[in-house]
Scaffold this motif. Structure first.
Motif, PDB file in Angstrom:
ATOM      1  N   GLU A  97      46.242 -21.792  -4.951  1.00  0.00           N
ATOM      2  CA  GLU A  97      44.968 -22.188  -4.362  1.00  0.00           C
ATOM      3  C   GLU A  97      45.123 -22.636  -2.922  1.00  0.00           C
ATOM      4  OE1 GLU A  97      40.904 -22.585  -4.220  1.00  0.00           O
ATOM      5  OE2 GLU A  97      42.205 -21.580  -5.670  1.00  0.00           O
ATOM      6  N   ALA A 102      36.920 -20.650 -10.826  1.00  0.00           N
ATOM      7  CA  ALA A 102      37.455 -21.953 -10.432  1.00  0.00           C
ATOM      8  C   ALA A 102      37.798 -21.969  -8.949  1.00  0.00           C
ATOM      9  CB  ALA A 102      38.692 -22.279 -11.267  1.00  0.00           C
ATOM     10  N   HIS A 103      38.321 -20.857  -8.473  1.00  0.00           N
ATOM     11  CA  HIS A 103      38.640 -20.738  -7.043  1.00  0.00           C
ATOM     12  C   HIS A 103      37.367 -20.758  -6.195  1.00  0.00           C
ATOM     13  CE1 HIS A 103      40.257 -19.015  -3.317  1.00  0.00           C
ATOM     14  NE2 HIS A 103      39.287 -18.109  -3.391  1.00  0.00           N
ATOM     15  N   ASN A 108      34.271 -21.775  -6.935  1.00  0.00           N
ATOM     16  CA  ASN A 108      33.356 -22.905  -7.099  1.00  0.00           C
ATOM     17  C   ASN A 108      33.987 -24.241  -6.735  1.00  0.00           C
ATOM     18  OD1 ASN A 108      31.266 -21.223  -8.057  1.00  0.00           O
ATOM     19  ND2 ASN A 108      32.056 -21.318 -10.154  1.00  0.00           N
ATOM     20  N   LYS A 109      35.250 -24.218  -6.344  1.00  0.00           N
ATOM     21  CA  LYS A 109      35.964 -25.474  -6.082  1.00  0.00           C
ATOM     22  C   LYS A 109      35.272 -26.322  -5.019  1.00  0.00           C
ATOM     23  CE  LYS A 109      39.906 -25.067  -4.045  1.00  0.00           C
ATOM     24  NZ  LYS A 109      39.717 -25.656  -2.697  1.00  0.00           N
ATOM     25  N   ILE A 120      32.212 -27.992  -6.405  1.00  0.00           N
ATOM     26  CA  ILE A 120      32.573 -29.062  -7.349  1.00  0.00           C
ATOM     27  C   ILE A 120      33.044 -30.297  -6.591  1.00  0.00           C
ATOM     28  CG2 ILE A 120      34.237 -29.716  -9.142  1.00  0.00           C
ATOM     29  CD1 ILE A 120      34.111 -26.746 -10.065  1.00  0.00           C
ATOM     30  N   PHE A 121      33.898 -30.100  -5.591  1.00  0.00           N
ATOM     31  CA  PHE A 121      34.367 -31.218  -4.778  1.00  0.00           C
ATOM     32  C   PHE A 121      33.194 -31.944  -4.110  1.00  0.00           C
ATOM     33  CE2 PHE A 121      38.888 -29.542  -4.150  1.00  0.00           C
ATOM     34  CZ  PHE A 121      39.438 -30.586  -4.855  1.00  0.00           C
ATOM     35  N   TRP A 155      28.097 -22.451 -12.050  1.00  0.00           N
ATOM     36  CA  TRP A 155      29.536 -22.339 -12.280  1.00  0.00           C
ATOM     37  C   TRP A 155      29.815 -21.561 -13.557  1.00  0.00           C
ATOM     38  CZ3 TRP A 155      30.120 -28.374 -11.871  1.00  0.00           C
ATOM     39  CH2 TRP A 155      29.817 -28.766 -10.558  1.00  0.00           C
ATOM     40  N   GLN A 179      36.778 -25.335 -14.835  1.00  0.00           N
ATOM     41  CA  GLN A 179      36.687 -25.212 -13.375  1.00  0.00           C
ATOM     42  C   GLN A 179      36.722 -26.588 -12.713  1.00  0.00           C
ATOM     43  OE1 GLN A 179      33.591 -22.412 -12.082  1.00  0.00           O
ATOM     44  NE2 GLN A 179      33.515 -21.625 -14.177  1.00  0.00           N
ATOM     45  N   SER A 214      39.695 -28.126 -10.151  1.00  0.00           N
ATOM     46  CA  SER A 214      39.487 -28.842  -8.887  1.00  0.00           C
ATOM     47  C   SER A 214      40.239 -30.163  -8.886  1.00  0.00           C
ATOM     48  CB  SER A 214      37.990 -29.080  -8.659  1.00  0.00           C
ATOM     49  OG  SER A 214      37.308 -27.863  -8.463  1.00  0.00           O
ATOM     50  N   GLU A 266      43.424 -31.167  -6.329  1.00  0.00           N
ATOM     51  CA  GLU A 266      43.456 -32.416  -5.575  1.00  0.00           C
ATOM     52  C   GLU A 266      44.675 -33.250  -5.949  1.00  0.00           C
ATOM     53  OE1 GLU A 266      40.467 -35.981  -4.086  1.00  0.00           O
ATOM     54  OE2 GLU A 266      39.999 -34.931  -5.960  1.00  0.00           O
ATOM     55  N   TRP A 292      37.270 -39.062 -10.716  1.00  0.00           N
ATOM     56  CA  TRP A 292      36.883 -37.926 -11.558  1.00  0.00           C
ATOM     57  C   TRP A 292      36.229 -38.390 -12.854  1.00  0.00           C
ATOM     58  CZ3 TRP A 292      36.484 -33.056 -10.012  1.00  0.00           C
ATOM     59  CH2 TRP A 292      37.134 -32.684  -8.842  1.00  0.00           C
TER      60      TRP A 292
END
Length: 546
Positions: free
Chosen positions: A355, A394-395, A397-398, A401-402, A428, A438, A442, A446, A468
């Motif tokens: 990533e 996941a890549h 939408n990261k 999401i963050f 997502w 996903q 993220s 991190e 989180w």
């Protein structure tokens, strides 16, 4: 008896005298207590051997052995339903056909209490020397066990060739060509004793994974053994012999592992690791032995960039911690609810370093190529399409999401807008499913920068996870966790009728407006308010006049 099975187009176990460790000609022995079903299977196989021997009285008698993993697991007290059966004088397929032939006799079926469900179909798995798949095996489902049949074998070679021939061999010769001593044990069905030609029992007692022969050539012969040893060490909680570890990290071994072994077989080994008892330890071995760039890569793209692994250990250590501290509502309990999803989670943690790799610039027209992380999953380990979709989503939408997680942590003014969060989750999930995974991805990305690997509690780790946890708790408080499966108050046909127009391209955006309205009004049962909202935004949604 020495009958050739055919020449293998590959580089199997080429042994020179100085490469072979001194082995005892008399095996160490012990016994195994069989279950009722195992004893039932053993009796049927011995009767089949007797049936074969009676039909050819002048030939060398058939001796049967259960081999490898079943023996190891039984000695360790681990239940096993896969049994490899080694035959000394005939091919596995020929012996398996004799079982089927014998079981057609009514008196045999009655003697062994065989029902229709006890004998399954017979099928053969062909060898593929080009991809180091040397063994041709035949499998039958018997009394609930998956029983593989293969003949005992040895390998011979000429001085001018590294491609040996496979021949019928002795039990000792067969044991020496296996991947690890703890997998080279036999249970002799005729004597009811365990046979150990490679010090496997001693290594099992020492919790040691060691190759029966010199490790470098063992891995060059079949490089997949590198991953198999990692899997067994992780699953059993054993350590790998230091000499083997050095050879596993040898660049020559890694090169043949990357280029010679099919990526499907690599993927199978990795899947077994990540579904096994200790996935974290498997990934640590891959990291420590320098195997990552060999496993998680596209071998057809040698110019593919190499991700930075300097902080990858933070990822699998963080995930391991999450799984070790499960409570109601905890991060792992919410984001990883099933065993299948757990395997996906470990795969995402394995791919996480990609990533942070620099994506190549897409030039020209046409659809851009998949992200590097997807290529590593799809081509490196041949992950199934469903898992690749999760990786890609996941890549992509990261960043979103963050952004929402940061908004919750910083208590932005809009964090109670239920439709904003619910629609994001639906978005997502629609692009790759498993939106919870996903979110976990993220978090793990991190963690590469923020997690601290420490033996004691870390305030930084606590602060990191609390952010989180707050995000997940907020999603639960908004009651949007099930937003992707929310039942719509109105469908496209009903909406078009309410607006008095024909269905068209406008419908997709209009239905999104309806869903957002429904999220803002969770107790509503009448969609008229949603229709009114769409009416107000007709121009924006490009809806034609009634």
């Amino acid at each position: 008896m020495s009958r050739k099975l055919g020449v293998l187009e590959d580089t199997p176990n080429i042994r020179r005298p100085h490469q072979i460790r001194k082995m005892s000609t008399q095996p160490a022995t012990t016994t195994i207590e069989l279950t009722r079903k195992e004893a039932q299977l053993k009796d049927l196989l011995l009767d089949t051997a007797k049936y074969v021997n009676n039909s050819q009285p002048s030939a060398q008698p058939v001796i049967l052995r259960w081999a490898g993993g079943w023996v190891r697991d039984k000695l360790l007290g681990i239940e096993s339903h896969d049994i490899d059966t080694a035959v000394n004088t005939m091919t596995g397929e020929a012996f398996a056909l004799k079982i089927c032939e014998l079981c057609e006799q009514p008196e045999v079926a009655e003697k062994h209490r065989i029902t229709g469900a006890d004998i399954g179909s017979l099928y053969k798995i062909a060898k593929n020397p080009d991809k180091s798949k040397h063994l041709e095996t035949t499998t039958i489902k018997l009394f609930g066990f998956d029983v593989d049949f293969v003949n005992l074998r040895k390998e011979t070679y000429s001085e001018d060739s590294r491609n040996p021939q496979m021949e019928f061999g002795t039990a000792e010769e067969d044991a020496l060509r296996r991947d690890a001593t703890v997998n080279a044990l036999f249970y002799n069905l005729n004597t009811s004793r365990v046979e150990d030609f490679t010090s496997g029992l001693k290594d099992m007692g020492a919790k040691l994974i060691r190759t029966p022969l010199e490790p470098f050539q063992t891995f060059m012969d079949d490089p997949l053994r590198v991953l198999r040893l990692v899997r067994f060490a992780s699953r059993l909680g054993f350590r790998i012999d230091h000499a083997a570890e050095e050879c596993m990290a040898d660049v020559k071994v890694l090169d043949v592992l990357k280029l010679k072994i099919s990526r499907e077989r690599v993927g199978v080994e990795l899947e077994k690791m990540l579904k096994g008892k200790d996935p974290r330890r498997s990934l640590q071995y891959i990291n420590d032995l320098g195997l990552y760039h060999t496993v998680f890569t596209d071998p057809t793209k040698p110019s593919m960039p190499l991700p930075d692994l300097s902080r990858w250990h933070n990822v699998y250590e963080c995930l391991s911690y999450l799984f070790s501290s499960q409570t109601h509502g905890s991060i792992s309990r919410v984001l990883v609810p099933t065993k299948e999803v757990s395997y996906y989670a470990w795969t995402l943690s394995a791919l996480a370093p990609w990533e942070l790799a620099d994506e190549p610039e897409h030039k020209g027209k046409g659809k851009p190529p998949p992200p590097l992380i997807t290529l590593a999953a799809r081509e490196g380990i041949k992950a199934p399409n469903k898992l690749c979709d999760v990786v890609t989503a996941a890549h992509r939408n990261k960043a979103d999401i963050f952004a929402l997680k940061t908004a919750v942590v910083q208590k932005e003014s809009y964090i109670n807008e239920r439709d904003r969060f619910g629609m994001a989750i639906r978005h997502w999930d629609a692009r790759g499913s498993h939106w919870q995974l996903q979110v976990l991805f993220s978090l793990l990305v991190e963690a590469m920068q923020r997690w601290e690997v420490t033996s004691t509690s870390s305030k930084n780790n606590d602060d990191f996870l609390s952010e989180w946890q707050s995000f997940i708790d907020h999603l639960r408080e908004l009651d949007v966790m099930d937003a992707p499966s929310m039942k719509k108050l109105i469908d496209g046909t009903q909406l078009a009728k309410a607006l008095g127009i024909k269905p068209g391209k406008w419908m997709t955006g209009a239905l999104e407006v309806c869903v957002a309205w429904q999220l803002r009004h969770p107790k509503a049962t009448d969609p008229s308010g949603a229709v009114e909202e769409v009416n107000k935004r007709r121009k924006e949604l490009d809806i034609p006049p009634s």
